[in-house]
Scaffold this active site. Structure first.
Site, PDB file in Angstrom:
ATOM      1  N   ASN A 149     136.486 -29.937  -2.138  1.00 27.18           N
ATOM      2  CA  ASN A 149     135.948 -28.656  -0.908  1.00 27.18           C
ATOM      3  C   ASN A 149     134.716 -28.834  -0.983  1.00 27.18           C
ATOM      4  O   ASN A 149     133.715 -29.743  -1.387  1.00 27.18           O
ATOM      5  CB  ASN A 149     136.222 -27.598  -1.895  1.00 27.18           C
ATOM      6  N   CYS A 170     145.335 -29.830  -0.390  1.00 26.38           N
ATOM      7  CA  CYS A 170     145.136 -28.596  -1.238  1.00 26.38           C
ATOM      8  C   CYS A 170     146.466 -28.124  -1.788  1.00 26.38           C
ATOM      9  O   CYS A 170     147.373 -28.565  -1.294  1.00 26.38           O
ATOM     10  CB  CYS A 170     144.376 -27.587  -0.242  1.00 26.38           C
ATOM     11  N   HIS A 171     146.431 -27.367  -2.720  1.00 26.76           N
ATOM     12  CA  HIS A 171     147.576 -26.663  -3.466  1.00 26.76           C
ATOM     13  C   HIS A 171     147.814 -25.231  -3.121  1.00 26.76           C
ATOM     14  O   HIS A 171     148.561 -24.802  -3.921  1.00 26.76           O
ATOM     15  CB  HIS A 171     147.619 -26.975  -4.746  1.00 26.76           C
ATOM     16  N   TYR A 257     136.127 -14.805   2.316  1.00 24.95           N
ATOM     17  CA  TYR A 257     136.376 -15.461   3.643  1.00 24.95           C
ATOM     18  C   TYR A 257     136.403 -14.715   4.624  1.00 24.95           C
ATOM     19  O   TYR A 257     136.472 -14.751   5.972  1.00 24.95           O
ATOM     20  CB  TYR A 257     137.682 -16.320   3.943  1.00 24.95           C
TER      21      TYR A 257
END
Length: 484
Positions: A149, A170-171, A257
C-alpha cells in the site's frame, strides 16, 4: 517447471511465508527458485530460515536465496513481488501521530488520508527503483506483482512511470465475500459476485447465490441480524443502506476514506467497534503491526517450529499471487479482482485511474472484463479519491510540495476536518519529520522548517477518539493462553 520468483520486502514475516507456501501448493512449482530480499538483514535471515525449513521438511527441489542486494535477487526473475513498507514502523507512527495534532483521526492511514498520501510519497521513488532493476536485469516480460500500500498510488507510478508490466493485488474482495456468505448462511462456493471500483473502495455491484440475485433489502436484513457483524460493521451497513451496495473494505478502512464518519470526535464511537483494531480503532493497524513485530522477535523459535509442519497441512489461501502464476504457467484459468489501469474497463471512472475489477488469467496474461458501470454514488466516491491519488502520484514524482499539499487538502476526511492553513502546516510538519525517506523533497525541507517556526496554526496533544495502548509480549501471551 523452473523459474525465479523474487520477493522484495521479504522481511514481512508472516505474509512472505503465506505467499511462498501458496506457491508450493502448485504441484508444478516444486522446482522454482525463491529469491528473498530486504534491507533489514536480521528480518531477512529469519524469513530465510523459515522458508528453507519448509523446503527441507517437504523434500522439495526448490532453491532459496536471501540477499540484501535487491538487484541480485531480481536478476533473471520472471515474477517480482513487493511487500515493502518504506520507513517501517517509525515512519508509520508519524503518519498517524502528526495528523492527530490537527484532529485527523485515522484507523489505518496506509491508502488515503494524510497518512496514506505520505506513505505513497515514501514508496513511489523506491517503486521506481524496483522498476528500473526489473527493466534492466529481470527476465524479459517479467511481471511485477505489487502487494504494498497505498495500492493504487504505487501501481499507478509503476505503470505510468516505471515502464514495467504491473498488477496490484489485495485481499479485500475475498474477505468481504466471506462475510457476505456468512450472513446469508451459504457456502462460499454458492456465492458469485462482481466487485468493481478502486482499491479499498470496491463495491459488490452484483451478488448471486446459486444464480439467484441478492437484492439490497435482503443483504441489509442479513447483516443487521448477524450477532457479530451487526456490531462490528455499523459504518459499512450504513453505507450499504445509503448507497445500495456493500463495500469490500473493513469498517475501520472505509471510515477514513469518506468525509462523514470520523470528522467529529464525539461521533466516531457511534460508528466503530473496539473488539478488534480493524473495526475503527484510532491508529489500530499501527498498534497491531507493532505488537506483531515485537511478538515475532521474541517468539521466533516458535514460528520456526511451525514451519516444520508439512505442506499437506497448509490450506492454500485466497491471495491472488499463486493463482496468477499458476494460470500463466499452466493455462489453468483463474478469475480474480485485480488493480490495473482503467482504460475504459469501468465506464464512469477516468481512463488513467488504477481500478480494481474482475479479470481472468491464462497463458495470455491478465484479461479484464470491460464495460462495467458503477452506481452513481460509488463512482462519485471513487472519483474524489482518484483525484487525490493522481495529485499525490504527480507530487511524489516531481517532489512538488505545493501539489502534495493540494492532494492532502482534497482528501475527503482531511477536507472535512482541517482548514487550508492547517493542511499546509500539517504537510510541512510531516515532510520535515520524514525527510530521510523523502529524497525528492530535500530542496523543500529548509523552507518547510522556516514556515513551521513562524506558523500560527494551533495544534494539540491528542491521542484520538478511540486509541488503545500497545500491549507487551507478556500481555499478548496471557491473552492467547486465556483464549485457548
Amino acid at each position: 517447471m523452473s523459474f525465479k520468483v523474487a520477493i522484495i520486502g521479504a522481511g514481512s514475516i508472516g505474509f512472505t511465508k503465506t505467499l511462498v507456501s501458496d506457491l508450493f501448493k502448485v504441484p508444478e512449482f516444486s522446482d522454482i527458485e525463491i529469491a528473498l530480499t530486504d534491507i533489514n538483514e536480521h528480518n531477512l535471515d529469519m524469513v530465510r530460515q523459515i522458508i528453507e525449513k519448509i523446503v527441507a521438511v517437504n523434500d522439495l527441489p526448490a532453491r532459496v536465496t536471501a540477499t540484501t542486494d535487491r538487484r541480485a535477487a531480481i536478476e533473471g526473475a520472471r515474477y517480482i513481488m513487493s511487500c515493502v513498507r518504506v520507513g517501517g514502523l517509525e515512519a508509520f507512527a508519524g503518519d498517524i501521530d502528526i495528523p492527530l495534532k490537527y484532529d485527523v483521526d485515522q484507523c489505518v492511514g496506509d491508502t488515503l488520508c494524510a497518512g496514506g498520501i505520505m506513505y505513497g510519497q515514501r514508496n513511489i521513488p523506491v517503486i521506481l527503483d524496483f522498476c528500473k532493476d526489473i527493466r534492466e536485469v529481470a527476465e524479459p516480460g517479467a511481471l511485477f506483482l505489487n502487494y504494498a500500500n497505498p495500492m493504487a498510488m504505487n501501481t499507478w507510478a509503476a505503470l505510468q512511470y516505471g515502464g514495467v508490466d504491473t498488477v496490484g493485488l489485495c485481499h479485500g474482495v475475498q474477505h468481504g465475500a466471506r462475510q457476505i456468505a456468512q450472513v446469508l448462511g451459504v457456502k462460499g462456493s454458492e456465492l458469485d459476485y462482481i466487485c468493481s471500483g478502486i482499491n479499498h473502495q470496491t463495491w459488490f455491484i452484483d451478488l448471486r447465490v446459486n444464480g439467484r440475485r441478492i437484492e439490497k433489502g435482503e443483504l441489509i436484513a442479513a447483516f443487521e441480524r448477524h450477532p457479530v457483524y451487526s456490531q462490528q460493521e455499523k459504518l459499512r451497513i450504513d453505507v450499504l443502506k445509503r448507497f445500495g451496495v456493500y463495500s469490500t473494505e473493513s469498517n475501520g478502512h472505509l471510515s477514513e476514506y469518506l468525509p462523514w464518519y470520523r470528522k467529529r470526535p464525539e461521533e466516531i464511537g457511534k460508528w466503530i467497534d473496539m473488539s478488534e483494531w480493524i473495526h475503527g480503532e484510532t491508529g489500530g493497524y499501527l498498534r497491531y503491526c507493532t505488537e506483531a513485530r515485537n511478538w515475532f522477535e521474541t517468539d521466533f523459535p516458535k514460528f520456526l517450529a511451525e514451519a516444520e509442519k508439512p505442506l499437506s497441512e497448509h490450506r492454500r489461501t485466497s491471495e491472488h499471487a499463486s493463482y496468477i502464476l499458476e494460470a500463466r504457467e499452466t493455462g489453468r484459468i483463474y478469475r480474480g479482482h485485480f488493480n490495473v489501469k482503467n482504460n475504459g474497463i469501468i465506464t464512469n471512472l477516468p481512463t488513467d485511474a488504477i481500478i480494481e475489477s474482475p479479470g481472468f488469467v491464462d497463458r495470455f496474461g491478465i484479461n479484464m472484463v470491460e464495460g462495467i458501470t458503477l452506481p452513481l454514488a460509488c463512482a462519485a466516491t471513487c472519483n474524489a479519491s482518484i483525484s487525490v491519488q493522481r495529485m499525490a502520484v504527480e507530487a511524489a514524482i516531481a517532489g512538488d510540495i505545493d501539489l502534495l499539499k493540494l492532494a492532502v487538502l482534497h482528501d475527503p476526511l482531511v477536507g472535512a476536518v482541517c482548514t487550508p492553513d492547517e493542511v499546509w502546516a500539517m504537510v510541512d510538519e510531516m515532510v520535515v519529520a520524514q525527510a530521510k525517506w523523502l529524497p525528492q523533497y530535500a530542496a523543500a525541507v529548509p523552507a518547510a522548517k522556516e514556515r513551521l517556526a513562524r506558523t500560527k496554526v494551533a495544534v494539540r496533544d491528542w491521542q484520538g477518539a478511540a486509541r488503545k495502548p500497545v500491549r507487551t509480549v507478556e500481555e499478548l501471551r496471557r491473552m492467547e493462553g486465556a483464549h485457548r
